[in-house]
Scaffold this active site. Structure first.
Site, PDB file in Angstrom:
ATOM      1  N   ASN A   1       0.821  -1.211   0.000  1.00  0.00           N
ATOM      2  CA  ASN A   1       0.000   0.000   0.000  1.00  0.00           C
ATOM      3  C   ASN A   1       0.855   1.261   0.000  1.00  0.00           C
ATOM      4  OD1 ASN A   1      -2.765  -0.612  -0.117  1.00  0.00           O
ATOM      5  ND2 ASN A   1      -2.722  -1.409   1.966  1.00  0.00           N
TER       6      ASN A   1
ATOM      7  N   CYS B   1      -5.889  -5.306  -4.349  1.00  0.00           N
ATOM      8  CA  CYS B   1      -6.487  -4.838  -3.097  1.00  0.00           C
ATOM      9  C   CYS B   1      -7.458  -5.907  -2.606  1.00  0.00           C
ATOM     10  CB  CYS B   1      -7.231  -3.524  -3.336  1.00  0.00           C
ATOM     11  SG  CYS B   1      -7.987  -2.846  -1.834  1.00  0.00           S
TER      12      CYS B   1
ATOM     13  N   TYR C   1     -13.825   2.213   2.521  1.00  0.00           N
ATOM     14  CA  TYR C   1     -12.997   3.397   2.789  1.00  0.00           C
ATOM     15  C   TYR C   1     -13.728   4.703   2.505  1.00  0.00           C
ATOM     16  CZ  TYR C   1      -8.842   0.600   3.641  1.00  0.00           C
ATOM     17  OH  TYR C   1      -7.938  -0.276   4.176  1.00  0.00           O
TER      18      TYR C   1
END
Length: 463
Positions: free
Chosen positions: A150, A172, A256
Site C-alpha cells: 500500500n 487490493c 474506505y
C-alpha cells in the site's frame, strides 16, 4: 511441459506470508512452483526466518517439494524470477504509528492509506519500489510484478509511469471481500453474480447483476442497511452510510468511503482510539506479535484463523489467483489496479485505476465502466490529482508538490496545522525520505518539534 516457477516475495517477513503459501499450495496443480524466495531487510531477519520455517512446514504437509529460500540480497533473489510479489512496509509498523498519531495530534485523520498518513506511506514506498524495478530490469526482465504494497494504486502508478515497467498489476483485498460476502447477504451463490467495479484504489464503487443481467445493486444496498455483512474490512469502523445518499447514487461504495462520506464520525472514532487504546497501527502491532508467536509453533503447518483479524486478509490469495490467471491465460474477472485505457473516460488513459478487468496471459484488460455521475466524477478527479501530486513529490522530493498533495486531500484541512503535520512527518520519517533531505535539514535548523509523545518516544528509541 512448462518449467517449474520461481516466485520472489519482497517483504517475505510479513504476517501475510502464510496466506500467500496457502494460496500457492491450493493452486499447485495449476502453478508448478519449484522455488519461492522470501526477501527482506536485515532488521526483519527474525520474522522472515519464522515465516520461512512455517512455509516449509506448510509445503511439507501438502506433500509438495518446493524450495523455500531466505535472502537479504534482493538482486540475488530476483535473478531469473518468473513472478515478483511485493508486500513490504518501509519503516515497519512504527512508521505506520507515526503516520497515524502525528495527524491525530492536530485533530486530523491519521490512517494507513488515507489522508496525511497515506501520502507519507507513498513517500516512503515509491522510491523503494522504483529501485526494485531497476533490479528487475537487470536480472529478471521478463517477470511480472504483482504489487499489494500500500498505497497499492499509487505504487502501481509509480512502477508503470516512472519505472516504465508495464508488466505490473496492483491488488487490493477490499473488492475480494465484497465479492465473498455480498452473495450470502442477498441469498445468492457467488457464481450466479456478475460484478463491475470502477474507481481508484480504496476509492471505488461497484454494481451487481444476476445471470440474466438484471441489476441487483439495490438488493445489496438493502442488505447493507439491514445490518448484514457485505464485506467491511476488519480495519474500518462500521459507521453507517446515509441511506438516502447511497440509494440516490445506486452504487455500492467501498468501505474506505466512510472516511469521506462520514468524515466527522470516523475522525471522532480515530481520536477516541488515539486517546485510549491506541491507533490501529498500535493495535496491529499487538496482533502481529501474537501471530508470530503462533507461527513459531513447530506443530503449526497451516494458516491460523487469527490472521483474519488483520485488515489486509485475502490480499495474498488474490495475488496467487492473479499469477495463476496470467500463467495459465485463464481470462477471468478480477478487480485490479491497471492502466485506465478509457475504462473511466473522466480520467487520463494512462492513469492507474482500480477496475473490473479480464486477466490473461497478457495481463489485465480493463472493462469499460462509462461515465460517472457528477458527484463521483468530482471525487475521482480530485483524488486522482492528489495521487499524481503525491507520486511526483515521492519521486522528486519537491516540498511544494508535497504541499499541493496535502491541499488537495479532502481529509486534510488546509492551513498552518496541515503544514505542521507535513513538517513533523518529514522529521519523523527522515531515515526513509532521502529525497527530502534538504527540506528536512532546513526544518531541523528551524527547530521544528514533534508534538505527539508516543512518536517522540519512538524517535528516542531510534525507530
Amino acid at each position: 511441459m512448462k518449467k517449474g516457477l520461481k516466485i520472489v516475495t519482497i517483504g517475505g517477513g510479513s504476517s501475510y506470508t502464510p496466506e500467500l503459501m496457502e494460496g500457492f499450495i491450493r493452486r499447485y496443480n495449476e502453478l508448478p512452483l519449484h522455488e519461492i524466495w522470501l526477501v527482506d531487510v536485515e532488521n526483519g531477519q527474525e520474522k522472515v526466518n519464522i515465516d520461512a520455517d512455517m512455509a516449509r512446514r506448510m509445503w511439507k504437509a501438502a506433500g509438495h517439494d518446493v524450495e523455500i529460500h531466505v535472502s537479504f540480497d534482493r538482486k540475488e533473489a530476483l535473478k531469473d524470477a518468473d513472478f515478483v510479489t511485493t508486500q513490504f512496509r518501509v519503516g515497519f509498523l512504527e512508521a505506520r504509528i507515526k503516520d497515524e498519531r502525528i495527524p491525530l495530534s492536530y485533530g486530523m485523520l491519521g490512517q494507513e492509506t488515507n489522508g496525511a498518513g497515506g501520502i507519507f506511506k507513498a513517500f516512503r514506498t515509491i522510491p523503494v519500489i522504483l529501485d526494485i524495478v531497476k533490479d528487475m530490469k537487470e536480472v529478471c526482465p521478463n517477470a511480472w510484478l504483482i504489487n499489494f504494497t500500500n498505497p497499492s494504486g499509487m505504487v502501481t502508478e509509480a512502477v508503470i509511469q516512472y519505472g516504465h515497467w508495464d508488466k505490473c498489476i496492483g491488488l487490493c483485498n477490499v473488492p475480494v471481500i465484497a465479492m465473498m460476502k455480498e452473495p450470502e447477504a442477498i441469498g445468492y451463490d457467488a457464481k450466479a453474480l456478475t460484478y463491475q467495479f470502477a474507481g481508484i484504489n480504496h476509492f471505488h464503487w461497484h454494481k451487481v447483476y444476476d445471470q440474466q443481467g438484471r441489476e441487483l445493486t439495490q438488493k445489496v444496498i438493502d442488505a447493507l442497511f439491514d445490518g448484514k455483512d457485505i464485506g467491511l474490512p476488519a480495519n474500518i469502523n462500521n459507521v453507517p452510510f446515509f441511506k438516502e445518499q447511497i440509494e440516490q447514487m445506486q452504487m455500492i461504495p467501498c468501505g474506505y468511503h466512510r472516511y469521506y462520506y462520514r468524515q466527522e464520525e470516523m475522525l471522532a472514532h480515530s481520536l477516541e482510539e488515539y486517546n485510549t487504546i491506541g491507533t490501529r497501527g498500535q493495535q496491529v502491532k499487538h496482533t502481529e506479535e501474537k501471530l508470530f508467536e503462533l507461527y513459531k509453533n513447530k506443530e503449526l503447518d497451516h494458516k491460523p484463523e487469527e490472521l483474519s483479524m488483520r485488515g489486509g486478509a485475502y490480499y495474498s490469495d488474490a495475488a496467487c489467483e492473479c499469477i495463476n490467471a496470467i500463467y495459465n491465460n485463464k481470462k477471468i474477472h478480477m478487480v485490479v489496479s491497471t492502466q485506465n485505457r478509457g475504462a473511466i473516460p473522466e480520467l487520463p488513459v494512462d492513469s492507474i485505476v482500480e477496475v473490473s478487468s479480464i486477466i490473461d496471459g497478457k495481463g489485465a484488460t480493463p472493462i469499460a465502466w462509462g461515465k460517472f455521475p457528477s458527484a463521483q466524477r468530482g471525487w475521482l478527479q480530485c483524488m486522482k490529482a492528489m495521487e499524481e501530486c503525491t507520486i511526483n513529490a515521492a519521486v522528486t522530493g519537491n516540498y511544494g508538490m508535497a504541499m499541493e498533495a496535502f491541499a488537495l486531500n479532502p481529509l486534510i484541512p488546509s492551513g498552518e496545522s496541515a503544514k505542521q503535520v507535513l513538517d513533523q512527518l518529514l522529521l519523523a520519517h527522515e531515515a526513509y525520505l532521502p529525497q527530502f533531505a534538504s527540506t528536512i535539514q532546513k526544518l531541523k535548523e528551524e527547530h521544528v518539534q514533534i508534538k505527539d509523545p508516543v512518536v517522540q518516544e519512538l524517535m528516542k528509541e531510534g525507530k
